[in-house]
Design a protein around this motif. Sequence first.
Motif, PDB file in Angstrom:
ATOM      1  N   HIS A 281     -41.988  95.198 -77.710  1.00 45.27           N
ATOM      2  CA  HIS A 281     -42.605  93.876 -77.652  1.00 45.27           C
ATOM      3  C   HIS A 281     -44.067  93.872 -78.090  1.00 45.27           C
ATOM      4  CE1 HIS A 281     -39.105  92.096 -75.795  1.00 45.27           C
ATOM      5  NE2 HIS A 281     -39.053  93.123 -74.941  1.00 45.27           N
ATOM      6  N   LYS A 282     -44.566  95.035 -78.535  1.00 44.86           N
ATOM      7  CA  LYS A 282     -45.909  95.093 -79.116  1.00 44.86           C
ATOM      8  C   LYS A 282     -45.873  94.853 -80.624  1.00 44.86           C
ATOM      9  CE  LYS A 282     -48.144  98.180 -75.772  1.00 44.86           C
ATOM     10  NZ  LYS A 282     -48.854  99.484 -75.613  1.00 44.86           N
ATOM     11  N   PHE A 286     -37.462  97.464 -83.774  1.00 45.82           N
ATOM     12  CA  PHE A 286     -36.394  98.112 -83.035  1.00 45.82           C
ATOM     13  C   PHE A 286     -36.518  99.619 -83.144  1.00 45.82           C
ATOM     14  CE2 PHE A 286     -34.728  93.923 -83.945  1.00 45.82           C
ATOM     15  CZ  PHE A 286     -34.087  93.572 -82.769  1.00 45.82           C
ATOM     16  N   GLY A 287     -35.958 100.306 -82.144  1.00 46.76           N
ATOM     17  CA  GLY A 287     -35.920 101.757 -82.183  1.00 46.76           C
ATOM     18  C   GLY A 287     -36.791 102.432 -81.158  1.00 46.76           C
ATOM     19  N   ASP A 292     -43.777 103.523 -75.727  1.00 44.18           N
ATOM     20  CA  ASP A 292     -43.839 104.560 -76.763  1.00 44.18           C
ATOM     21  C   ASP A 292     -44.431 104.057 -78.078  1.00 44.18           C
ATOM     22  OD1 ASP A 292     -42.616 106.325 -75.014  1.00 44.18           O
ATOM     23  OD2 ASP A 292     -40.588 105.727 -75.676  1.00 44.18           O
ATOM     24  N   CYS A 293     -44.868 102.766 -78.103  1.00 42.98           N
ATOM     25  CA  CYS A 293     -45.369 102.190 -79.361  1.00 42.98           C
ATOM     26  C   CYS A 293     -46.754 102.739 -79.677  1.00 42.98           C
ATOM     27  CB  CYS A 293     -45.422 100.664 -79.253  1.00 42.98           C
ATOM     28  SG  CYS A 293     -45.963  99.865 -80.790  1.00 42.98           S
ATOM     29  N   ARG A 294     -46.958 103.098 -80.899  1.00 43.64           N
ATOM     30  CA  ARG A 294     -48.243 103.634 -81.358  1.00 43.64           C
ATOM     31  C   ARG A 294     -49.059 102.596 -82.127  1.00 43.64           C
ATOM     32  NH1 ARG A 294     -46.569 109.619 -83.699  1.00 43.64           N
ATOM     33  NH2 ARG A 294     -45.659 110.415 -81.733  1.00 43.64           N
ATOM     34  N   GLU A 327     -36.386  96.235 -73.076  1.00 46.24           N
ATOM     35  CA  GLU A 327     -37.093  97.508 -73.077  1.00 46.24           C
ATOM     36  C   GLU A 327     -36.500  98.513 -72.105  1.00 46.24           C
ATOM     37  OE1 GLU A 327     -41.052  96.766 -72.053  1.00 46.24           O
ATOM     38  OE2 GLU A 327     -40.647  96.114 -70.013  1.00 46.24           O
ATOM     39  N   GLU A 328     -35.670  98.037 -71.159  1.00 49.19           N
ATOM     40  CA  GLU A 328     -35.037  98.962 -70.229  1.00 49.19           C
ATOM     41  C   GLU A 328     -33.701  99.461 -70.745  1.00 49.19           C
ATOM     42  OE1 GLU A 328     -34.738  96.860 -66.627  1.00 49.19           O
ATOM     43  OE2 GLU A 328     -36.902  96.804 -66.235  1.00 49.19           O
ATOM     44  N   GLN A 329     -33.176  98.821 -71.847  1.00 50.02           N
ATOM     45  CA  GLN A 329     -31.924  99.301 -72.386  1.00 50.02           C
ATOM     46  C   GLN A 329     -32.135 100.620 -73.101  1.00 50.02           C
ATOM     47  OE1 GLN A 329     -30.344  96.332 -74.927  1.00 50.02           O
ATOM     48  NE2 GLN A 329     -30.056  94.798 -73.283  1.00 50.02           N
TER      49      GLN A 329
END
Length: 333
Positions: A281-282, A286-287, A292-294, A327-329
């Motif tokens: 969501h940032k 997908f993926g 974990d988003c950078r 995000e919890e999936q």
Amino acid sequence: MINEGVTAALAARDATRNGDDSHTSGTGVRRPVQVARECTYPDFLKCQPLNFKGTEGVVGLTQWFEKMESVYSISNCTVACQVKFAMCTLQGNALTWWNSHVKTTTPEAAHAMPWRTLKKMMTNKYCPRGEIKKLEFEMWNLKVKGNDVVAYSQRFQELALMCDRMFPEEIDQVEKYVGGLPDTIHGSVMATKPKTMQDAIEFATELMDKKINTWAERQADNKRKSDDTTRNNQNQQPNKRQNTGRAYAAGNGDRRPYGGPKPLCSKCNYHHEGPCAPKCHKCNRFGHVSRDCRSPPNVNTGANQRACFECGAGAQGQFQSDGPKIEEQQQPG
């Protein structure tokens, strides 16, 4: 008587001294005077007189008159032979006209005619008044066509021979000649104030030649620059086309349709099996999940998240408020 004899002797001596000294030698002996040889018909032909057929018009007749008088002067033709020799140059209609005239008189009387009388007869025959008026009208309206000053000068001189009553003085001819020149050189010729026709013609011809040469050099320079520009453009066009082709190839490669066995998901619009992959969501990709988003945080993305939890629907319409968060999936196996 003695005095009279002395006076007569002195007078004879003075007459001898005052005579033509060019014919006496230093010893007082008189030299023989060389008598000029009479002009013969072969001598006349050696001067190359013009022929006249009667179809040359006013200008042709005038040129024949001038050439004939020049031949008379060069060949030392006597007055008695002028008409007889000149009539030998007639041909065609002119010869027929002369033979008809001879039949009305005699050959001797016809040949004894003065040259001036013959000129008047031929002028009345081949230069009627109506033709002279046409030439005068042409003379008044004569102008340079384009840049051909040479043709204009030649025609002007031809007409001036037969329209002599239009120009009592030579300066009148000069003014008329300069008035027919084009605007490109008219002012320059006027500034020189030519006094004779020869001066005006020479200066106008020289000036027009310079104008034409300058114009030709300018045209050649412009053509050379145009050719250089076209050549440079042709050298650059293959590179542009090659780059464009690579860009199209790259674009078409990114958008190749999926040809695998996995079905298209109507929720994420990707081909996969099982549940959709987690979405960050940032960065809205997908993926991976948000933790974990950078990518740097996006303000608009945070506002979209808040709107999703308040109204119960995501900005993309991909999850509901009562369902589990994406995000919890977990990533499908």
